[in-house]
Motif scaffolding. Structure first.
Motif, PDB file in Angstrom:
ATOM      1  N   THR A   1      -4.376  15.191 -12.675  1.00 58.59           N
ATOM      2  CA  THR A   1      -5.090  14.558 -11.568  1.00 58.59           C
ATOM      3  C   THR A   1      -4.620  13.115 -11.460  1.00 58.59           C
ATOM      4  OG1 THR A   1      -6.937  13.924 -13.017  1.00 58.59           O
ATOM      5  CG2 THR A   1      -7.128  16.014 -11.815  1.00 58.59           C
ATOM      6  N   LYS A   2      -4.627  12.602 -10.251  1.00 59.48           N
ATOM      7  CA  LYS A   2      -4.137  11.245 -10.025  1.00 59.48           C
ATOM      8  C   LYS A   2      -4.945  10.597  -8.914  1.00 59.48           C
ATOM      9  CE  LYS A   2      -0.439  13.548  -7.455  1.00 59.48           C
ATOM     10  NZ  LYS A   2       1.015  13.717  -7.290  1.00 59.48           N
ATOM     11  N   SER A   3      -5.041   9.303  -8.965  1.00 56.97           N
ATOM     12  CA  SER A   3      -5.830   8.590  -7.968  1.00 56.97           C
ATOM     13  C   SER A   3      -5.375   7.144  -7.876  1.00 56.97           C
ATOM     14  CB  SER A   3      -7.328   8.637  -8.313  1.00 56.97           C
ATOM     15  OG  SER A   3      -7.574   7.973  -9.543  1.00 56.97           O
ATOM     16  N   ILE A   4      -5.732   6.512  -6.777  1.00 51.61           N
ATOM     17  CA  ILE A   4      -5.507   5.076  -6.570  1.00 51.61           C
ATOM     18  C   ILE A   4      -6.862   4.424  -6.365  1.00 51.61           C
ATOM     19  CG2 ILE A   4      -4.395   3.308  -5.161  1.00 51.61           C
ATOM     20  CD1 ILE A   4      -2.358   5.379  -4.285  1.00 51.61           C
ATOM     21  N   GLU A   5      -7.099   3.354  -7.071  1.00 55.49           N
ATOM     22  CA  GLU A   5      -8.338   2.603  -6.905  1.00 55.49           C
ATOM     23  C   GLU A   5      -8.020   1.143  -6.576  1.00 55.49           C
ATOM     24  OE1 GLU A   5     -11.381   2.951  -9.877  1.00 55.49           O
ATOM     25  OE2 GLU A   5     -10.602   4.884 -10.568  1.00 55.49           O
ATOM     26  N   GLU A   6      -8.800   0.582  -5.706  1.00 55.64           N
ATOM     27  CA  GLU A   6      -8.706  -0.856  -5.462  1.00 55.64           C
ATOM     28  C   GLU A   6      -9.773  -1.544  -6.300  1.00 55.64           C
ATOM     29  OE1 GLU A   6      -9.926  -2.360  -1.724  1.00 55.64           O
ATOM     30  OE2 GLU A   6      -8.686  -4.163  -1.887  1.00 55.64           O
ATOM     31  N   ILE A   7      -9.335  -2.396  -7.199  1.00 53.48           N
ATOM     32  CA  ILE A   7     -10.232  -3.158  -8.063  1.00 53.48           C
ATOM     33  C   ILE A   7      -9.894  -4.632  -7.868  1.00 53.48           C
ATOM     34  CG2 ILE A   7     -11.068  -3.510 -10.408  1.00 53.48           C
ATOM     35  CD1 ILE A   7     -10.029  -0.743 -11.120  1.00 53.48           C
ATOM     36  N   LYS A   8     -10.837  -5.378  -7.400  1.00 53.53           N
ATOM     37  CA  LYS A   8     -10.570  -6.766  -6.989  1.00 53.53           C
ATOM     38  C   LYS A   8     -10.474  -7.684  -8.198  1.00 53.53           C
ATOM     39  CE  LYS A   8     -10.858  -8.088  -3.120  1.00 53.53           C
ATOM     40  NZ  LYS A   8      -9.872  -8.297  -2.026  1.00 53.53           N
TER      41      LYS A   8
ATOM     42  N   VAL B   1       0.837  -1.195   0.000  1.00 51.48           N
ATOM     43  CA  VAL B   1       0.000   0.000   0.000  1.00 51.48           C
ATOM     44  C   VAL B   1       0.880   1.256   0.000  1.00 51.48           C
ATOM     45  CG1 VAL B   1      -1.702   1.320   1.323  1.00 51.48           C
ATOM     46  CG2 VAL B   1      -1.949  -1.150   1.095  1.00 51.48           C
ATOM     47  N   ALA B   2       1.954   1.246   0.806  1.00 53.05           N
ATOM     48  CA  ALA B   2       2.877   2.384   0.841  1.00 53.05           C
ATOM     49  C   ALA B   2       3.563   2.574  -0.509  1.00 53.05           C
ATOM     50  CB  ALA B   2       3.912   2.181   1.939  1.00 53.05           C
ATOM     51  N   TRP B   3       3.931   1.480  -1.151  1.00 54.97           N
ATOM     52  CA  TRP B   3       4.578   1.527  -2.467  1.00 54.97           C
ATOM     53  C   TRP B   3       3.668   2.216  -3.485  1.00 54.97           C
ATOM     54  CZ3 TRP B   3       8.573   1.805  -5.299  1.00 54.97           C
ATOM     55  CH2 TRP B   3       8.695   1.239  -6.564  1.00 54.97           C
ATOM     56  N   ASN B   4       2.406   1.836  -3.514  1.00 54.04           N
ATOM     57  CA  ASN B   4       1.456   2.455  -4.439  1.00 54.04           C
ATOM     58  C   ASN B   4       1.238   3.923  -4.108  1.00 54.04           C
ATOM     59  OD1 ASN B   4      -0.249   0.405  -6.386  1.00 54.04           O
ATOM     60  ND2 ASN B   4       0.650  -0.644  -4.633  1.00 54.04           N
ATOM     61  N   ASP B   5       1.175   4.235  -2.816  1.00 51.74           N
ATOM     62  CA  ASP B   5       0.970   5.620  -2.410  1.00 51.74           C
ATOM     63  C   ASP B   5       2.138   6.498  -2.855  1.00 51.74           C
ATOM     64  OD1 ASP B   5      -0.475   7.677  -0.793  1.00 51.74           O
ATOM     65  OD2 ASP B   5       1.363   7.610   0.377  1.00 51.74           O
ATOM     66  N   HIS B   6       3.361   6.022  -2.669  1.00 49.11           N
ATOM     67  CA  HIS B   6       4.537   6.785  -3.090  1.00 49.11           C
ATOM     68  C   HIS B   6       4.579   6.937  -4.609  1.00 49.11           C
ATOM     69  CE1 HIS B   6       6.597   7.530   0.670  1.00 49.11           C
ATOM     70  NE2 HIS B   6       6.482   6.266   1.027  1.00 49.11           N
ATOM     71  N   LEU B   7       4.230   5.889  -5.330  1.00 42.48           N
ATOM     72  CA  LEU B   7       4.221   5.989  -6.788  1.00 42.48           C
ATOM     73  C   LEU B   7       3.213   7.027  -7.256  1.00 42.48           C
ATOM     74  CD1 LEU B   7       4.411   2.194  -7.719  1.00 42.48           C
ATOM     75  CD2 LEU B   7       6.189   3.900  -8.143  1.00 42.48           C
ATOM     76  N   CYS B   8       2.061   7.063  -6.605  1.00 42.35           N
ATOM     77  CA  CYS B   8       1.048   8.049  -6.970  1.00 42.35           C
ATOM     78  C   CYS B   8       1.541   9.461  -6.693  1.00 42.35           C
ATOM     79  CB  CYS B   8      -0.251   7.760  -6.219  1.00 42.35           C
ATOM     80  SG  CYS B   8      -1.663   8.760  -6.752  1.00 42.35           S
TER      81      CYS B   8
END
Length: 432
Positions: A359-366, A341-348
């Motif tokens: 604009t940028k965002s993170i989505e959780e898609i199962k 989760v931290a890795w994705n947050d830093h990449l964003c």
């Protein structure tokens, strides 16, 4: 796949901590969206309609379908009825529940390929579990890309989009996009992978077979949208600069960069590609495994990313452990979820804001039911501008090349090559 070849640059030893209060690792809330205060100012994080429940605490690096026995992949059935075979392969995967309309389109495409591909090419497409796994993880990307292309207004052929598929592998994602997207809005889909052969060279056994792309013998498939391959190692600075020179500098865009299932530091390369090319409108990034823990012995931070020089601390995102014979060897896998989760947050956060233009965002898609690698990063640039070589690479062009100094082609002929032997060279005055 190895993920951590050395990157030449190094962050300054005195760099400030990137884990300050406003840059704390993102957390998955009840909504299933990973966000932080730092990203909230420039993004509108969204919960996918398909994000049901919290991630499983015991992840695995490959999808469940990889554990099926070979007998379950009935090639005879695939040869006889491609549509029914594909539906059977996808029936128990999340794509069947969340993207049935994508499956319908894929079935139509598979039936077409079955009719038109030579048998050896067709069997290469359906062999093993690759197709089901790739389609399941690519379904959200296909849907998003179709939405992006639908919104593009094209007044002339020169305004059509170009899609870059990073670490494409065999190219399933590009193949289905070629069949599903409108050709009047997409100029070309470029498959980038270091395992392709050099263009014009005969592929060797260790290369990806490209007969489905370019044909074999007298047969060549007419792809609705042209597909081309490029041999590029994303960790090679010179190779990436060549990509900027021959692709991004060649057309005005819009470009769409897709990075699906990128391992380790390859995800950083996808972010850099979006940052460095102002004619790239969209980025879709799905990180895979974490960077190797050996990075923590070399540096405290990965090299600065973007004009804002964003620093990703290695200890916050790197991990020990590996899979061996389908068995995890390393720390408890549940421990790795926080780092992922931290890795994705830093990449964003490494995606530039560009004065509010992005604009940028993170989505959780199962897309994975028993793993936690379900985070997708999206970047969108509102206003595009022409990509120049000095912007894309940080290098002033033209550059001298031995005896060819000063003979860089000013017309752009050759898309960045020097003058040929028959070209008329300008007079180069000696410096005083």
């Amino acid at each position: 796949m190895t993920t951590d070849d050395a990157i030449d640059d190094r962050a300054p030893a005195s760099a400030p901590s990137a884990l300050a209060a406003d840059c704390a690792p993102a957390k998955l809330g009840d909504s299933g969206v990973a966000t932080t205060a730092a990203t909230a100012a420039t993004t509108t994080p969204k919960v996918s309609d398909h994000a049901n429940g919290a991630p499983d605490p015991m992840p695995r690096p490959t999808f469940d379908v990889a554990n099926r026995n070979d007998e379950e992949y009935d090639l005879d059935a695939a040869v006889e009825d491609a549509g029914a075979w594909l539906r059977g392969q996808l029936a128990e995967l999340p794509i069947a529940r969340d993207y049935p309309h994508i499956i319908d389109e894929c079935v139509r495409v598979m039936q077409k390929w079955k009719r038109e591909f030579p048998q050896k090419v067709w069997l290469r497409v359906v062999k093993g579990d690759r197709l089901a796994k790739e389609l399941n993880e690519s379904a959200p990307v296909i849907e998003k890309t179709m939405k992006y292309i639908s919104a593009i207004e094209v007044q002339s052929p020169a305004e059509r989009a170009v899609i870059i598929d990073l670490c494409s592998g065999f190219g399933y994602l590009a193949m289905f996009l070629s069949e599903m997207l409108p050709a009047d809005k997409v100029r070309e889909i470029i498959l980038v992978d270091k395992m392709w052969s050099m263009f014009g060279k005969q592929p060797k056994p260790h290369h990806i077979n490209w007969e489905h792309v370019y044909g074999v013998g007298d047969w060549k498939y007419a792809w609705p949208i042209e597909m081309t391959t490029r041999k590029v190692d994303l960790k090679d600075h010179a190779a990436v600069n060549q990509l900027a020179m021959h692709i991004f500098n060649r057309w005005n865009g819009p470009f769409i960069v897709l990075g699906i299932h990128l391992c380790g530091t390859l995800s950083i390369k996808a972010v850099e590609m979006f940052n460095n090319h102002p004619n790239t409108q969209h980025l879709i990034l799905k990180p895979c495994c974490l960077p190797d823990f050996s990075w923590t012995y070399r540096t405290d931070y990965f090299p600065p990313i973007g004009k804002h020089k964003y620093l990703i601390p290695t200890k916050a995102v790197c991990s020990r452990g590996k899979w061996k014979k389908n068995k995890w060897i390393g720390p408890p896998r549940s421990y790795l979820q926080q780092k992922f989760v931290a890795w994705n947050d830093h990449l964003c956060k490494a995606i530039e804001d560009d004065d509010g233009n992005i604009t940028k965002s993170i989505e959780e898609i199962k897309v994975q039911t028993s793993h936690f690698q379900n985070l997708f990063i999206f970047g969108e640039r509102a206003r595009l501008s022409k990509c120049t070589m000095d912007i894309a690479t940080g290098v002033q062009f033209p550059t001298p090349s031995g005896t060819e100094a000063g003979a860089w082609c000013p017309t752009g002929s050759g898309f960045g090559t020097h003058y040929g032997k028959d070209s008329v060279r300008p007079v180069v005055k000696a410096s005083s």
